[in-house]
Write a protein that holds these residues in place. Structure first.
Motif, mmCIF file in Angstrom:
data_model
loop_
_atom_site.group_PDB
_atom_site.id
_atom_site.type_symbol
_atom_site.label_atom_id
_atom_site.label_comp_id
_atom_site.label_asym_id
_atom_site.label_seq_id
_atom_site.Cartn_x
_atom_site.Cartn_y
_atom_site.Cartn_z
ATOM 1 N N LEU A 157 -31.350 -60.299 108.641
ATOM 2 C CA LEU A 157 -31.827 -61.735 108.779
ATOM 3 C C LEU A 157 -33.195 -61.770 108.231
ATOM 4 O O LEU A 157 -33.762 -62.737 107.640
ATOM 5 C CB LEU A 157 -31.540 -62.217 109.964
ATOM 6 C CG LEU A 157 -29.992 -62.489 110.361
ATOM 7 C CD1 LEU A 157 -30.221 -62.843 111.747
ATOM 8 C CD2 LEU A 157 -29.475 -63.447 109.532
ATOM 9 N N LEU A 158 -34.145 -60.763 108.645
ATOM 10 C CA LEU A 158 -35.341 -60.596 108.325
ATOM 11 C C LEU A 158 -35.658 -60.980 106.871
ATOM 12 O O LEU A 158 -36.737 -61.465 106.470
ATOM 13 C CB LEU A 158 -36.083 -59.358 109.065
ATOM 14 C CG LEU A 158 -37.761 -59.516 108.981
ATOM 15 C CD1 LEU A 158 -38.412 -60.548 109.482
ATOM 16 C CD2 LEU A 158 -38.134 -57.881 109.449
ATOM 17 N N LEU A 159 -35.008 -59.798 106.162
ATOM 18 C CA LEU A 159 -35.101 -59.900 104.698
ATOM 19 C C LEU A 159 -34.783 -61.031 104.046
ATOM 20 O O LEU A 159 -35.062 -61.479 102.948
ATOM 21 C CB LEU A 159 -34.274 -58.501 104.108
ATOM 22 C CG LEU A 159 -34.936 -57.248 104.520
ATOM 23 C CD1 LEU A 159 -33.963 -56.227 104.088
ATOM 24 C CD2 LEU A 159 -36.153 -56.792 104.022
ATOM 25 N N ARG A 160 -33.639 -61.874 104.818
ATOM 26 C CA ARG A 160 -33.143 -62.751 103.939
ATOM 27 C C ARG A 160 -33.676 -64.292 104.389
ATOM 28 O O ARG A 160 -33.985 -64.857 103.611
ATOM 29 C CB ARG A 160 -31.679 -62.962 104.501
ATOM 30 C CG ARG A 160 -30.967 -64.006 103.649
ATOM 31 C CD ARG A 160 -29.373 -64.004 104.087
ATOM 32 N NE ARG A 160 -28.669 -64.837 103.438
ATOM 33 C CZ ARG A 160 -27.911 -64.853 102.230
ATOM 34 N NH1 ARG A 160 -28.123 -63.636 101.496
ATOM 35 N NH2 ARG A 160 -27.254 -65.577 101.570
ATOM 36 N N TYR A 161 -34.297 -64.139 105.681
ATOM 37 C CA TYR A 161 -34.910 -65.774 106.017
ATOM 38 C C TYR A 161 -36.188 -65.615 106.776
ATOM 39 O O TYR A 161 -36.765 -66.975 107.101
ATOM 40 C CB TYR A 161 -34.043 -66.130 107.113
ATOM 41 C CG TYR A 161 -32.502 -66.352 106.891
ATOM 42 C CD1 TYR A 161 -32.099 -67.582 106.020
ATOM 43 C CD2 TYR A 161 -31.255 -65.744 107.138
ATOM 44 C CE1 TYR A 161 -30.794 -67.848 105.579
ATOM 45 C CE2 TYR A 161 -30.073 -65.856 106.792
ATOM 46 C CZ TYR A 161 -30.002 -66.944 105.993
ATOM 47 O OH TYR A 161 -28.834 -67.294 105.669
ATOM 48 N N GLN A 162 -36.977 -64.569 106.446
ATOM 49 C CA GLN A 162 -38.263 -64.373 106.804
ATOM 50 C C GLN A 162 -38.439 -64.489 108.629
ATOM 51 O O GLN A 162 -37.699 -65.025 109.247
ATOM 52 C CB GLN A 162 -39.260 -65.444 106.281
ATOM 53 C CG GLN A 162 -39.024 -65.474 104.789
ATOM 54 C CD GLN A 162 -39.655 -66.862 104.382
ATOM 55 O OE1 GLN A 162 -40.644 -67.248 104.911
ATOM 56 N NE2 GLN A 162 -39.522 -67.141 102.838
ATOM 57 N N ALA A 163 -39.675 -63.841 108.630
ATOM 58 C CA ALA A 163 -39.804 -63.665 110.245
ATOM 59 C C ALA A 163 -40.155 -64.779 110.777
ATOM 60 O O ALA A 163 -39.820 -65.275 112.148
ATOM 61 C CB ALA A 163 -41.091 -62.452 110.541
ATOM 62 N N ARG A 164 -40.630 -65.968 110.217
ATOM 63 C CA ARG A 164 -41.047 -67.207 110.711
ATOM 64 C C ARG A 164 -39.848 -67.837 111.277
ATOM 65 O O ARG A 164 -39.964 -68.719 112.192
ATOM 66 C CB ARG A 164 -41.866 -68.023 109.966
ATOM 67 C CG ARG A 164 -40.954 -68.324 108.664
ATOM 68 C CD ARG A 164 -42.287 -69.169 107.521
ATOM 69 N NE ARG A 164 -42.646 -70.285 108.004
ATOM 70 C CZ ARG A 164 -41.869 -71.534 107.280
ATOM 71 N NH1 ARG A 164 -40.920 -71.515 106.518
ATOM 72 N NH2 ARG A 164 -42.281 -72.827 108.003
ATOM 73 N N PHE A 165 -38.894 -67.468 110.818
ATOM 74 C CA PHE A 165 -37.470 -68.023 111.400
ATOM 75 C C PHE A 165 -36.798 -67.216 112.212
ATOM 76 O O PHE A 165 -36.188 -68.089 113.347
ATOM 77 C CB PHE A 165 -36.425 -68.838 110.147
ATOM 78 C CG PHE A 165 -36.999 -69.630 108.992
ATOM 79 C CD1 PHE A 165 -37.276 -71.131 109.551
ATOM 80 C CD2 PHE A 165 -37.371 -69.120 107.840
ATOM 81 C CE1 PHE A 165 -37.730 -71.854 108.556
ATOM 82 C CE2 PHE A 165 -37.823 -70.091 107.042
ATOM 83 C CZ PHE A 165 -38.216 -71.562 107.214
ATOM 84 N N VAL A 166 -36.422 -66.038 111.867
ATOM 85 C CA VAL A 166 -35.849 -65.125 112.855
ATOM 86 C C VAL A 166 -36.563 -64.929 114.326
ATOM 87 O O VAL A 166 -35.520 -65.014 115.057
ATOM 88 C CB VAL A 166 -35.612 -63.811 111.988
ATOM 89 C CG1 VAL A 166 -34.895 -62.827 113.009
ATOM 90 C CG2 VAL A 166 -35.075 -63.995 110.607
ATOM 91 N N ILE A 167 -37.773 -64.827 114.338
ATOM 92 C CA ILE A 167 -38.353 -64.741 115.679
ATOM 93 C C ILE A 167 -38.248 -65.659 116.729
ATOM 94 O O ILE A 167 -37.788 -65.590 117.651
ATOM 95 C CB ILE A 167 -39.845 -64.056 115.431
ATOM 96 C CG1 ILE A 167 -39.976 -62.790 115.031
ATOM 97 C CG2 ILE A 167 -40.522 -64.204 116.766
ATOM 98 C CD1 ILE A 167 -41.165 -62.130 114.476
ATOM 99 N N PRO A 168 -38.472 -66.984 116.057
ATOM 100 C CA PRO A 168 -38.429 -68.148 117.029
ATOM 101 C C PRO A 168 -37.133 -68.392 117.300
ATOM 102 O O PRO A 168 -36.415 -68.600 118.447
ATOM 103 C CB PRO A 168 -38.912 -69.295 116.013
ATOM 104 C CG PRO A 168 -39.981 -68.666 115.240
ATOM 105 C CD PRO A 168 -39.482 -67.457 114.729
ATOM 106 N N ALA A 169 -35.981 -67.929 116.412
ATOM 107 C CA ALA A 169 -34.612 -68.117 116.589
ATOM 108 C C ALA A 169 -34.146 -67.144 117.718
ATOM 109 O O ALA A 169 -33.482 -67.715 118.596
ATOM 110 C CB ALA A 169 -33.760 -67.865 115.349
#
Length: 537
Positions: A340-352
């Protein structure tokens, strides 16, 4: 350790001297054994807290300090260990810390009283934190090639995860087969095995330039004073009185320590913390992710066994099995998080991920209100929280080091580990404060007219420590007609509901802050142009 980071980056890559390579397989076995011991000592001890309360006559504050002594002690040695290992030899330092961990574990297992156990836990935490840092530095040096290093770190990560995830089951099994002492004593023979593997397989290495660096002793001392003072205030403030001279003195010590730490770090040539890195949005957003995990998921690991045992009446073995729902997702989610990190970036994955942790806590709170249907009602929320942790850990770990220039990665990783441990120590104390306050509010609503404030608080702390039988006896001596086990169970459920609410709101707040701080994705050139990042201080 909680959300273990890529701490191998604490050790930079200038020219290094080393002895001839030995046996990489044995070296990897030694490193993994150290990771297993470190993880087990974090996650297996909470399961024995109710037993310690009964056998050592520990009160609620004692139980908090049994856990927090280890965490705070780990924080004190993180940065110093890296410098000392670089200077005097990583293999030598690793062997010394493994031996010290085994000896401190013996002291814990043989402790005849609660104060002795807390003191031994502090020594064990110092040895454990130093052992952890040394092991990762050796892992990085012993496996310099990209493919071999990736495989070695993958194996290490699995073993460390097993220690954290299955610690509750191991602790409950030891109690069922032997006694609480062996939760600590078992590490002594493991440490001896680790020493043998180190001697046989680990290559000695050191950094020839390390003697030119000054140890940040002032930073270590001031940070330790600030964290210890604040933790002590949160833990003891209710009993001392929040406006008492002692509480105000602790508050003053904490504030002075924090101010002194900031001043020291701004002028030290090789600081533990370079505050300029917070100007990098990706770094700050990831650090908020680390803090979010340690103001919700990890401190609640200390209290969840108490809820299962005292609140729901589970036996030790059942508690260990129930905790697997909370911990096992941490083992299986990191590969998904990396994708998910490679696909959607940390700015979305970490808050999610933080949002899911918060959702899990809110679900546990809702489920705790349905305890009459059975304890299973909190398990779906525990599972969701574990999934959220697994989604948050890997991206937060990667971003704290990947978002800064390579020559600042060691310092950034050190800040990552320190932020996790400090926020964990503080929130263990805060959750205890919230738990007592919630139980006290419930008791005051039902017994407030028959008991004075001091007795109500003592009763709330007794329940928070899991001593339901002792609380029943205390009420029986007062011949209160409304004093029943159901009343005490309801008060405990109410208190744990407050803790779950605190954890959920904390995770959601850090999720929002993290998403806001990340902002729009910056180009690498823009990030690397941040002031003071290109050339040290």
């Amino acid at each position: 350790m909680p959300g273990a980071s890529r701490s191998h980056l604490l050790f930079h890559d200038p020219p290094m001297s080393s002895s001839a390579p030995r046996h990489p397989t044995l070296a990897l076995a030694a490193i993994c054994l150290a990771a297993l011991m470190f993880g087990l000592e974090i996650s297996s001890v909470p399961i024995i807290l109710p037993v310690l309360e009964a056998r050592l006559h520990a009160d609620f504050q004692d139980l908090q300090w049994i856990m927090n002594a280890y965490t705070i002690a780990c924080t004190t040695v993180l940065m110093a260990t890296g410098t000392l290992a670089d200077r005097y030899g990583r293999r030598r330092m690793f062997a010394f810390t493994v031996l010290a961990f085994g000896m401190a574990s013996l002291l814990c297992g043989l402790a005849p009283s609660t104060p002795m156990l807390i003191a031994a836990r502090f020594l064990q935490g110092m040895a454990g934190g130093a052992m952890f840092i040394c092991s990762i530095a050796i892992l990085s040096h012993q496996f310099p090639d990209g493919k071999a290093r990736g495989r070695a770190f993958a194996i290490w990560g699995v073993v460390a995860g097993i220690g954290l995830g299955f610690g509750p089951v191991v602790g409950s099994a030891i109690i069922a087969l032997a006694s609480w002492h062996w939760v600590f004593l078992a590490h002594a023979p493991l440490a001896l095995l680790g020493l043998a593997l180190i001697m046989a397989g680990v290559t000695e290495s050191r950094d020839p330039l390390a003697r030119q660096q000054k140890l940040d002793l002032a930073g270590i001392v001031t940070l330790t004073i600030a964290v210890l003072g604040l933790t002590w205030l949160i833990t003891q403030g209710g009993g001392l009185g929040w406006t008492s001279p002692a509480a105000l003195g602790l508050m003053a010590v904490s504030v002075v320590g924090l101010v002194a730490f900031v001043a020291v770090e701004r002028f030290h040539p090789h600081p533990m913390f370079d505050f300029a890195v917070f100007r990098i949005r990706d770094f700050s957003g990831a650090i908020l992710g680390c803090i979010g995990m340690n103001c919700s998921y990890w401190p609640f690991m200390i209290y969840l066994p108490l809820y299962f045992s005292a609140g729901l009446g589970y036996g030790t073995t059942t508690v260990g099995l129930a905790l697997l729902v909370y911990t096992v997702p941490f083992l299986v989610m990191p590969p998904i998080a990396q994708w998910l990190l490679l696909r959607y970036q940390a700015r979305f994955v970490i808050p999610a991920g933080l949002f899911l942790i918060g959702l899990g806590f809110m679900s546990m709170k809702w489920g705790s209100g349905l305890a009459h249907l059975g304890g299973w009602t909190v398990l779906p929320g525990a599972l969701i929280a574990g999934i959220g942790l697994g989604l948050t850990t890997t991206p937060a770990t990667n971003m704290t080091t990947a978002s800064v220039p390579a020559h600042r990665a060691g310092m950034a990783s050190g800040m990552d580990v320190s932020a996790r441990l400090i926020s964990l120590a503080i929130n263990i104390a805060v959750m205890g404060l919230v738990l007592v306050a919630g139980i006290l509010a419930a008791l005051r609503a039902t017994l407030g007219t028959t008991l004075d404030a001091a007795r109500l608080r003592a009763l709330a702390e007794q329940l928070a420590g899991g001593d339901v039988a002792g609380a029943q006896q205390a009420l029986a001596t007062l011949a209160l007609p409304d004093a029943s086990a159901a009343l005490l169970q309801a008060a405990m459920t109410h208190g744990f509901g407050w803790v779950m609410l605190y954890g959920g709101l904390g995770a959601w707040l850090t999720a929002v802050l993290s998403f806001a701080v990340f902002g729009r994705r910056q180009a690498p050139a823009a990030r690397d142009a941040s002031p003071r990042m290109a050339g040290g201080r």
